[in-house]
Design a protein around this motif. Structure first.
Motif, PDB file in Angstrom:
ATOM      1  N   THR A 227       0.824  -1.206   0.000  1.00 41.77           N
ATOM      2  CA  THR A 227       0.000   0.000   0.000  1.00 41.77           C
ATOM      3  C   THR A 227       0.859   1.258   0.000  1.00 41.77           C
ATOM      4  O   THR A 227       0.628   2.185  -0.794  1.00 41.77           O
ATOM      5  CB  THR A 227      -0.921   0.012   1.232  1.00 41.77           C
ATOM      6  N   THR A 231       1.115   3.942  -3.132  1.00 35.09           N
ATOM      7  CA  THR A 231       0.708   5.335  -2.921  1.00 35.09           C
ATOM      8  C   THR A 231       1.866   6.296  -3.187  1.00 35.09           C
ATOM      9  O   THR A 231       1.737   7.260  -3.950  1.00 35.09           O
ATOM     10  CB  THR A 231       0.198   5.525  -1.483  1.00 35.09           C
ATOM     11  N   SER A 262     -12.898   4.480   0.219  1.00 32.04           N
ATOM     12  CA  SER A 262     -12.239   3.196   0.447  1.00 32.04           C
ATOM     13  C   SER A 262     -13.201   2.133   0.969  1.00 32.04           C
ATOM     14  O   SER A 262     -13.008   0.944   0.718  1.00 32.04           O
ATOM     15  CB  SER A 262     -11.080   3.369   1.435  1.00 32.04           C
ATOM     16  N   PRO A 283      -5.664   2.983  -4.412  1.00 37.17           N
ATOM     17  CA  PRO A 283      -4.870   2.313  -3.369  1.00 37.17           C
ATOM     18  C   PRO A 283      -5.511   2.250  -1.983  1.00 37.17           C
ATOM     19  O   PRO A 283      -5.434   1.192  -1.338  1.00 37.17           O
ATOM     20  CB  PRO A 283      -3.572   3.137  -3.354  1.00 37.17           C
ATOM     21  N   PRO A 284      -6.151   3.312  -1.455  1.00 34.54           N
ATOM     22  CA  PRO A 284      -6.735   3.179  -0.112  1.00 34.54           C
ATOM     23  C   PRO A 284      -7.800   2.099  -0.015  1.00 34.54           C
ATOM     24  O   PRO A 284      -7.835   1.340   0.956  1.00 34.54           O
ATOM     25  CB  PRO A 284      -7.323   4.578   0.139  1.00 34.54           C
ATOM     26  N   SER A 287      -6.219  -1.308  -0.327  1.00 33.31           N
ATOM     27  CA  SER A 287      -5.465  -1.596   0.887  1.00 33.31           C
ATOM     28  C   SER A 287      -6.347  -2.195   1.975  1.00 33.31           C
ATOM     29  O   SER A 287      -5.982  -3.192   2.610  1.00 33.31           O
ATOM     30  CB  SER A 287      -4.812  -0.310   1.403  1.00 33.31           C
ATOM     31  N   SER A 305      -7.297  -6.869  -4.984  1.00 34.77           N
ATOM     32  CA  SER A 305      -6.567  -5.798  -4.297  1.00 34.77           C
ATOM     33  C   SER A 305      -5.092  -5.799  -4.674  1.00 34.77           C
ATOM     34  O   SER A 305      -4.495  -4.736  -4.886  1.00 34.77           O
ATOM     35  CB  SER A 305      -6.716  -5.951  -2.780  1.00 34.77           C
ATOM     36  N   LEU A 309      -3.119  -2.635  -6.482  1.00 31.60           N
ATOM     37  CA  LEU A 309      -1.953  -1.986  -5.880  1.00 31.60           C
ATOM     38  C   LEU A 309      -0.706  -2.180  -6.737  1.00 31.60           C
ATOM     39  O   LEU A 309       0.095  -1.244  -6.899  1.00 31.60           O
ATOM     40  CB  LEU A 309      -1.726  -2.543  -4.479  1.00 31.60           C
TER      41      LEU A 309
END
Length: 346
Positions: A227, A231, A262, A283-284, A287, A305, A309
């Protein structure tokens, strides 16, 4: 004889139009911030949340119709024949929970580690079913939490609260690396190194101090590290290509879109309209889903996920390298035109 100019002590005040522009800009900013963070929460509701209903086909069909009448469009129901199949769907993160009517009296099977908000709704359904059953001849329905949250954090507060610090950590890493480190390659290496150390630290705090995570510490650490890397590198890449505007754009994507959408505190399916789907592509959101999978579901349901990412991470690295090449090209042109060597960092 030189005459020294007197310093200007009284600057002319700004025109009132400048004040009006500043006020308008501030009003727009606070309105955007409020909309970004409040709208998903205020408009949060159950729609198309995947659950399973297990048991004989006639009873399953009757219960599915009753649920749709009681909570229209709230659930995306998968009908299965037995309890074991429903439990497997929960463990694989294909559904958030199940209602089992295979033994006669309905039983609600939860996975509060998947979403405490959905578990609360299913608890309410269990209460309604229990009241209905208590008026008949059948025994009241029961509730069983198949994948519970840790005893040290039964509300899942630590996992929900971790979403913002992870975004801020990636943003801060990008900001500091652009200010303190020269060279695209060095910045990429710095971001990856921080992802490792940050993953070790954050994973340790969440798991061993706060007790918010269970499962493999190394898997949880890997999820946090991925994560942070995704980011920070995506924002670094935007900065390498667009300069300071890239930092602002990256911060806006992560803070104003990624964090509020998110779904970590509730569930993506509970966010309004298309926002939950969009949030899982940032990404959030990815994550939160990945951490739940590694901590509570033995990695099941983590594929989407990880892909999201890894895509952001790869895109960030490519943008960093492309930005570094673009910055070296003017230096090479100066060497050609002036005959003077120009230093370029990599």
């Amino acid at each position: 004889m030189a005459v020294q100019a007197q310093p200007v002590t009284d600057a002319s005040p700004s025109p009132w139009t400048a004040v009006a522009r500043a006020v308008a800009l501030l009003t727009a900013v606070v309105s955007v911030l409020l909309t970004a963070f409040a709208w998903p929460s205020v408009r949060s509701s159950m729609h198309d949340v995947p659950i399973a209903v297990a048991g004989p086909a006639p009873a399953v069909r009757q219960l599915s119709v009753a649920l749709d009448e009681r909570l229209p469009d709230a659930f995306d129901i998968t009908e299965v024949a037995d309890t074991a199949t429903a439990e497997q769907l929960i463990r694989n993160r294909d559904v958030y929970g199940a209602i089992d009517v295979s033994s006669g009296a309905p039983q609600v099977i939860l996975a509060s580690a998947g979403s405490a908000a959905v578990a609360q709704t299913l608890n309410g359904i269990a209460t309604a079913l229990s009241q209905a059953q208590s008026q008949g001849v059948s025994s009241p329905s029961g509730v069983r939490d198949l994948v519970p949250l840790p005893a040290d954090d039964p509300r899942g507060a630590g996992l929900a609260a971790a979403a913002l610090p992870l975004v801020m950590g990636g943003l801060l890493a990008a900001f500091l690396l652009t200010r303190l480190v020269l060279g695209a390659t060095r910045r990429v290496v710095g971001a990856l190194a921080f992802a490792v150390t940050g993953g070790l630290a954050v994973g340790g705090i969440l798991q061993f101090w706060l007790g918010s995570l269970t499962g493999s510490y190394w898997a949880n650490t890997g999820a946090v590290a991925l994560t942070i890397a995704a980011t920070s590198l995506s924002i670094l890449g935007l900065e390498a290509l667009l300069g300071s505007a890239g930092l602002g754009l990256g911060a806006a994507i992560m803070m104003l879109l990624g964090n509020p959408l998110s779904g970590t505190a509730t569930a993506p399916e509970m966010l309004p309209g298309w926002s939950g789907t969009l949030g899982q592509l940032l990404p959030p959101g990815a994550s939160g889903g990945l951490l739940r999978s590694t901590a509570f579901f033995d990695g099941h349901g983590a594929t989407h996920s990880v892909i999201v990412l890894a895509t952001w991470l790869t895109l960030g690295i490519l943008l960093c390298l492309a930005g570094g090449m673009l910055r070296r090209r003017p230096a090479a042109d100066r060497v050609t035109t002036t005959g003077q060597p120009a230093q370029a960092t990599v």
